[in-house]
Design a protein around this motif. Sequence first.
Motif, mmCIF file in Angstrom:
data_model
loop_
_atom_site.group_PDB
_atom_site.id
_atom_site.type_symbol
_atom_site.label_atom_id
_atom_site.label_comp_id
_atom_site.label_asym_id
_atom_site.label_seq_id
_atom_site.Cartn_x
_atom_site.Cartn_y
_atom_site.Cartn_z
ATOM 1 N N PRO A 252 1.186 -11.501 -21.314
ATOM 2 C CA PRO A 252 0.034 -11.640 -20.426
ATOM 3 C C PRO A 252 0.601 -11.609 -18.895
ATOM 4 O O PRO A 252 1.973 -12.051 -18.559
ATOM 5 C CB PRO A 252 -0.701 -12.928 -20.321
ATOM 6 N N TYR A 253 0.006 -11.009 -17.840
ATOM 7 C CA TYR A 253 0.995 -10.584 -16.456
ATOM 8 C C TYR A 253 -0.215 -10.760 -15.444
ATOM 9 O O TYR A 253 -1.281 -10.377 -15.734
ATOM 10 C CB TYR A 253 1.571 -9.291 -16.484
ATOM 11 N N THR A 254 0.032 -11.681 -14.559
ATOM 12 C CA THR A 254 -1.010 -11.785 -13.499
ATOM 13 C C THR A 254 -0.399 -10.867 -12.199
ATOM 14 O O THR A 254 0.636 -11.089 -11.724
ATOM 15 C CB THR A 254 -0.850 -13.187 -13.003
ATOM 16 N N GLU A 255 -1.393 -10.120 -11.706
ATOM 17 C CA GLU A 255 -1.140 -9.124 -10.765
ATOM 18 C C GLU A 255 -1.916 -9.422 -9.265
ATOM 19 O O GLU A 255 -2.852 -9.807 -9.564
ATOM 20 C CB GLU A 255 -1.341 -7.654 -11.241
ATOM 21 N N THR A 256 -1.217 -9.305 -8.477
ATOM 22 C CA THR A 256 -1.737 -9.670 -7.182
ATOM 23 C C THR A 256 -1.791 -8.508 -6.310
ATOM 24 O O THR A 256 -0.810 -7.657 -5.983
ATOM 25 C CB THR A 256 -1.196 -10.927 -6.426
ATOM 26 N N PHE A 257 -3.075 -8.157 -5.442
ATOM 27 C CA PHE A 257 -3.053 -7.235 -4.728
ATOM 28 C C PHE A 257 -4.324 -7.497 -3.676
ATOM 29 O O PHE A 257 -5.018 -8.276 -3.800
ATOM 30 C CB PHE A 257 -3.452 -5.830 -5.587
ATOM 31 N N THR A 258 -4.514 -6.613 -2.742
ATOM 32 C CA THR A 258 -5.443 -6.736 -1.571
ATOM 33 C C THR A 258 -6.369 -5.794 -1.871
ATOM 34 O O THR A 258 -6.282 -4.627 -2.159
ATOM 35 C CB THR A 258 -4.639 -6.355 -0.432
ATOM 36 N N ASN A 259 -7.658 -6.452 -1.702
ATOM 37 C CA ASN A 259 -8.873 -5.464 -2.018
ATOM 38 C C ASN A 259 -9.304 -4.790 -0.788
ATOM 39 O O ASN A 259 -8.382 -4.954 0.479
ATOM 40 C CB ASN A 259 -10.145 -6.262 -2.482
ATOM 41 N N ALA A 260 -10.492 -4.244 -0.775
ATOM 42 C CA ALA A 260 -10.945 -3.319 0.370
ATOM 43 C C ALA A 260 -11.103 -4.390 1.712
ATOM 44 O O ALA A 260 -11.196 -3.764 2.810
ATOM 45 C CB ALA A 260 -12.209 -2.565 0.034
#
Length: 337
Positions: A252-260
């Motif tokens: 399992p891997y938690t990825e963080t990103f910025t949405n629109a």
Amino acid sequence: MNKIITGTGLSARLWLLTSIVFAVALMVYSIVFKNGDDALLCLFVGFFCSLLGSIPALVSFFITLPILRTFKIKWQYKLICFMVLVLCIDVCYSVIGASIGINFFDRHGNSEMDIFQTFLLITAFLFTCTVTAVLIILSSVAFYLSDGNTNTFSYKIIFQQLFYNTQKPKTNIMDYETTPSAQPQHVVTSGANKILIKGLITGGLILLMLVPTLFINNLINEREARQKEVVKEVSSKWASAQTLSAPFITVPYTETFTNAEGKLVQSKTQLIVLADKLLVNGKVMSEERPRSIYKVLLYRADVNFSGSFKPYWPADIDTSKIDFANAKLCFSLSDFK
């Protein structure tokens, strides 16, 4: 005893008798090869289907029999011409039947049949039915074609007239006395006539012997279809063809990103780690399972996997967000049986 036979009546009798012989042949086939489960059904369905399907042949008889009767040839030759006509009609039906049969077998996924073999078998079967009907009322056929000039009360006499020339030669007494050296000549059947008749008999026997081949061929196709059903039934309780994959690890891997909208969003996904080194050993074993008169071959496999994992993480992976505690070792199977 005088009797009146018309071409229409004779054609109708031949048409009806051929349909009866056809239906009885189907019933006999059902009794011999199908255990008689649908013998009566084959009798009635075969009779009515033959009646309806042979209407074009009946029309041909209506037209040709009166024409043949007017020919100035012996009635034996007229009979041969009529049987050639019957063979041509049977060939037309055989072409249609063979085409329908091949399309049916191809559509239902059965074994491919040779269209020429099917054509010969159907021709032999139909011609045998018609010849049998002609033999049943041979006296009437001979009487009609000979304009009543032949003895039709005995089959023996009819066959003698058909295959041998029984007329005695007419000798002139005056010629014999003036030419003492001349000897009475025995009348011999025409050589061409004998060869033609023998050829027709040989061809008829060949077609007749093809009829059992038709029944045997149908029995083989039935057994083959039944074997496929048995294999499918037994295999349904067994695993089908398997596709195995090498073991792999999912992490399992938690990825963080910025949405629109400019907000930080976390998304959970799975990282797949393949084996760095892998060794596969397998052994396939066969098992034979009997079912009635058939035998089904099944297979088992003993497969061993051994290897090691040495993950190489890409640069864009943050190892601090990997959940190593919930990592899983996985295998994949195409059939869980």
